[in-house]
Design a protein around this motif. Structure first.
Motif, PDB file in Angstrom:
ATOM      1  N   GLU A  76       0.810  -1.226   0.000  1.00  0.00           N
ATOM      2  CA  GLU A  76       0.000   0.000   0.000  1.00  0.00           C
ATOM      3  C   GLU A  76       0.845   1.280   0.000  1.00  0.00           C
ATOM      4  OE1 GLU A  76      -3.987  -1.598   2.341  1.00  0.00           O
ATOM      5  OE2 GLU A  76      -2.383  -0.657   3.505  1.00  0.00           O
ATOM      6  N   GLU A  77       1.983   1.279   0.692  1.00  0.00           N
ATOM      7  CA  GLU A  77       2.750   2.516   0.834  1.00  0.00           C
ATOM      8  C   GLU A  77       3.992   2.579  -0.044  1.00  0.00           C
ATOM      9  OE1 GLU A  77       3.432   3.996   4.750  1.00  0.00           O
ATOM     10  OE2 GLU A  77       1.623   3.041   5.571  1.00  0.00           O
ATOM     11  N   TYR A  78       4.546   1.412  -0.399  1.00  0.00           N
ATOM     12  CA  TYR A  78       5.807   1.427  -1.133  1.00  0.00           C
ATOM     13  C   TYR A  78       5.716   0.763  -2.503  1.00  0.00           C
ATOM     14  CZ  TYR A  78       7.866   3.180   3.133  1.00  0.00           C
ATOM     15  OH  TYR A  78       8.157   3.962   4.225  1.00  0.00           O
ATOM     16  N   GLY A  79       4.561   0.271  -2.871  1.00  0.00           N
ATOM     17  CA  GLY A  79       4.364  -0.268  -4.209  1.00  0.00           C
ATOM     18  C   GLY A  79       5.123  -1.543  -4.512  1.00  0.00           C
ATOM     19  N   VAL A  80       5.564  -2.255  -3.487  1.00  0.00           N
ATOM     20  CA  VAL A  80       6.289  -3.510  -3.699  1.00  0.00           C
ATOM     21  C   VAL A  80       5.290  -4.594  -4.100  1.00  0.00           C
ATOM     22  CG1 VAL A  80       7.704  -5.289  -2.601  1.00  0.00           C
ATOM     23  CG2 VAL A  80       8.113  -2.871  -2.089  1.00  0.00           C
ATOM     24  N   ARG A  81       5.650  -5.367  -5.130  1.00  0.00           N
ATOM     25  CA  ARG A  81       4.747  -6.391  -5.641  1.00  0.00           C
ATOM     26  C   ARG A  81       5.380  -7.779  -5.695  1.00  0.00           C
ATOM     27  NH1 ARG A  81       2.036  -2.761  -4.555  1.00  0.00           N
ATOM     28  NH2 ARG A  81       0.327  -1.777  -5.725  1.00  0.00           N
ATOM     29  N   GLN A  82       6.561  -7.930  -5.088  1.00  0.00           N
ATOM     30  CA  GLN A  82       7.179  -9.248  -5.068  1.00  0.00           C
ATOM     31  C   GLN A  82       7.827  -9.483  -3.701  1.00  0.00           C
ATOM     32  OE1 GLN A  82       9.537  -9.252  -8.661  1.00  0.00           O
ATOM     33  NE2 GLN A  82      11.001  -7.768  -7.872  1.00  0.00           N
ATOM     34  N   PHE A  83       7.659 -10.701  -3.223  1.00  0.00           N
ATOM     35  CA  PHE A  83       8.017 -11.040  -1.855  1.00  0.00           C
ATOM     36  C   PHE A  83       8.792 -12.349  -1.816  1.00  0.00           C
ATOM     37  CE2 PHE A  83       4.333  -8.366  -1.721  1.00  0.00           C
ATOM     38  CZ  PHE A  83       4.500  -7.568  -0.601  1.00  0.00           C
TER      39      PHE A  83
ATOM     40  N   GLN B  90      13.977  -5.049  -9.634  1.00  0.00           N
ATOM     41  CA  GLN B  90      12.842  -4.271  -9.161  1.00  0.00           C
ATOM     42  C   GLN B  90      12.722  -4.403  -7.637  1.00  0.00           C
ATOM     43  OE1 GLN B  90      11.041  -2.310 -11.269  1.00  0.00           O
ATOM     44  NE2 GLN B  90      12.566  -2.987 -12.774  1.00  0.00           N
ATOM     45  N   PRO B  91      12.065  -3.436  -6.984  1.00  0.00           N
ATOM     46  CA  PRO B  91      11.923  -3.523  -5.527  1.00  0.00           C
ATOM     47  C   PRO B  91      11.282  -4.837  -5.082  1.00  0.00           C
ATOM     48  CG  PRO B  91      11.296  -1.349  -6.288  1.00  0.00           C
ATOM     49  CD  PRO B  91      11.497  -2.183  -7.526  1.00  0.00           C
TER      50      PRO B  91
ATOM     51  N   LEU C 276      19.410  -7.028  -3.466  1.00  0.00           N
ATOM     52  CA  LEU C 276      18.183  -6.252  -3.628  1.00  0.00           C
ATOM     53  C   LEU C 276      18.415  -4.921  -4.322  1.00  0.00           C
ATOM     54  CD1 LEU C 276      16.589  -6.893  -0.115  1.00  0.00           C
ATOM     55  CD2 LEU C 276      16.080  -8.055  -2.281  1.00  0.00           C
ATOM     56  N   ALA C 277      17.421  -4.533  -5.107  1.00  0.00           N
ATOM     57  CA  ALA C 277      17.459  -3.236  -5.783  1.00  0.00           C
ATOM     58  C   ALA C 277      17.088  -2.126  -4.808  1.00  0.00           C
ATOM     59  CB  ALA C 277      16.465  -3.245  -6.951  1.00  0.00           C
ATOM     60  N   GLU C 278      17.495  -0.910  -5.176  1.00  0.00           N
ATOM     61  CA  GLU C 278      17.112   0.248  -4.371  1.00  0.00           C
ATOM     62  C   GLU C 278      15.588   0.320  -4.273  1.00  0.00           C
ATOM     63  OE1 GLU C 278      17.839   5.109  -4.255  1.00  0.00           O
ATOM     64  OE2 GLU C 278      18.704   3.876  -5.849  1.00  0.00           O
ATOM     65  N   GLY C 279      15.099   0.656  -3.085  1.00  0.00           N
ATOM     66  CA  GLY C 279      13.657   0.700  -2.859  1.00  0.00           C
ATOM     67  C   GLY C 279      13.095  -0.593  -2.328  1.00  0.00           C
ATOM     68  N   SER C 280      13.939  -1.600  -2.203  1.00  0.00           N
ATOM     69  CA  SER C 280      13.503  -2.873  -1.623  1.00  0.00           C
ATOM     70  C   SER C 280      13.391  -2.745  -0.112  1.00  0.00           C
ATOM     71  CB  SER C 280      14.484  -3.991  -1.978  1.00  0.00           C
ATOM     72  OG  SER C 280      14.477  -4.256  -3.364  1.00  0.00           O
TER      73      SER C 280
END
Length: 266
Positions: free
Chosen positions: A69-76, A152-153, A180-184
């Motif tokens: 919701e806040e950081y737009g991360v879509r992979q875990f 990607q994050p 990890l990429a920046e923003g991860s």
């Protein structure tokens, strides 16, 4: 919607308690056997292990929601995931955005067998059988490469697993961070004796009795693991208190004081 009980068996596993299935039972899941339930009920009478399990699962849910919701991360990447039972990562993430990809990692063949049965119809989630300390094997696994683009994050979750990493846990955390990429985001919890040494000692004894060595660590130790991350507020605190506004407090103050939690950005 949670699956009903699956009759997954691996080498007579229904005759021996399994740590992942115990955790599943503590969380109200259906992926456990009578032998697990018997040991779980015995342990619950001695100390609040179910509340401890719910504390770290609640932390995980809060982190996943924050990521989406806040950081737009879509992979875990969920390390040491156990059985993806009630309130699991893919359930939370995909309820917010069905496009979210989730890779679970666990070394135990029984746990992996259960998880694969549960995830068989979910093309955006998979489980990898690997030792989380073998960072290269986890990152190179075909299922990891299929579902996660490390340019990607990405959110790496180390919830409850680091006490089982006996050798150089800080190095293991650092190797995942380096991929990890920046923003991860990297999130972790860690068992500690800092506040409730007797209670946590009982948990260590229970784990030892099942053949799993468990190492609680101090806040100073855990600070080393998150060194170099940009910690999100409120920093490294007891996991039960990490951004828990609006949640009901735990039923056991002792259980809530047994685990640290932190979330940081790369």
């Amino acid at each position: 919607m949670q699956d009903g009980p699956q009759r997954v068996t691996t080498n007579g596993d229904s005759e021996r308690p399994n740590g992942a299935r115990l955790f599943d039972y503590y969380l109200g899941g259906a992926h456990n056997f009578a032998v697990d339930r018997a040991l779980a009920e015995e342990s619950i009478k001695k100390f609040p292990v179910a509340e401890m399990a719910r504390t770290i699962r609640s932390f995980s849910r809060r982190v996943v929601r924050l990521c989406v919701e806040e950081y737009g991360v879509r992979q875990f990447l969920d390390l040491g995931s156990g059985i993806p039972t009630a309130g699991n990562v893919h359930e939370v993430a995909q309820s917010l955005d069905p496009s979210c990809n989730v890779v679970y990692v666990d070394h135990d063949p029984v746990t992996v067998a259960h998880a694969r049965t549960m995830l068989r119809d979910n093309l955006n989630a998979a489980i990898v059988q690997s030792d989380v300390a073998d960072v290269g094997a986890v990152l190179r696994h075909p299922e990891t490469r299929r579902l996660i683009d490390f340019t990607q994050p990405t959110a790496v979750l180390m919830v409850g697993i680091l006490p089982y990493v006996i050798d150089e846990p800080a190095g293991v955390v650092a190797r995942y961070r380096a991929a990890l990429a920046e923003g991860s985001i990297l999130a972790l919890t860690h068992l500690t004796k800092d506040v409730e040494p007797q209670l946590v000692g009982q948990l260590v004894d229970l784990s030892d009795g099942m053949g799993s060595k468990l190492v609680p660590r101090s806040k100073q130790d855990v600070e080393e693991f998150v060194c170099g991350l940009k910690l999100l507020e409120p920093g490294l605190v007891l996991a039960a208190h990490w951004r828990a506004d609006g949640e009901l407090p735990g039923t056991s103050a002792a259980a809530d004081a047994s685990t640290y939690g932190a979330v940081g950005m790369v």
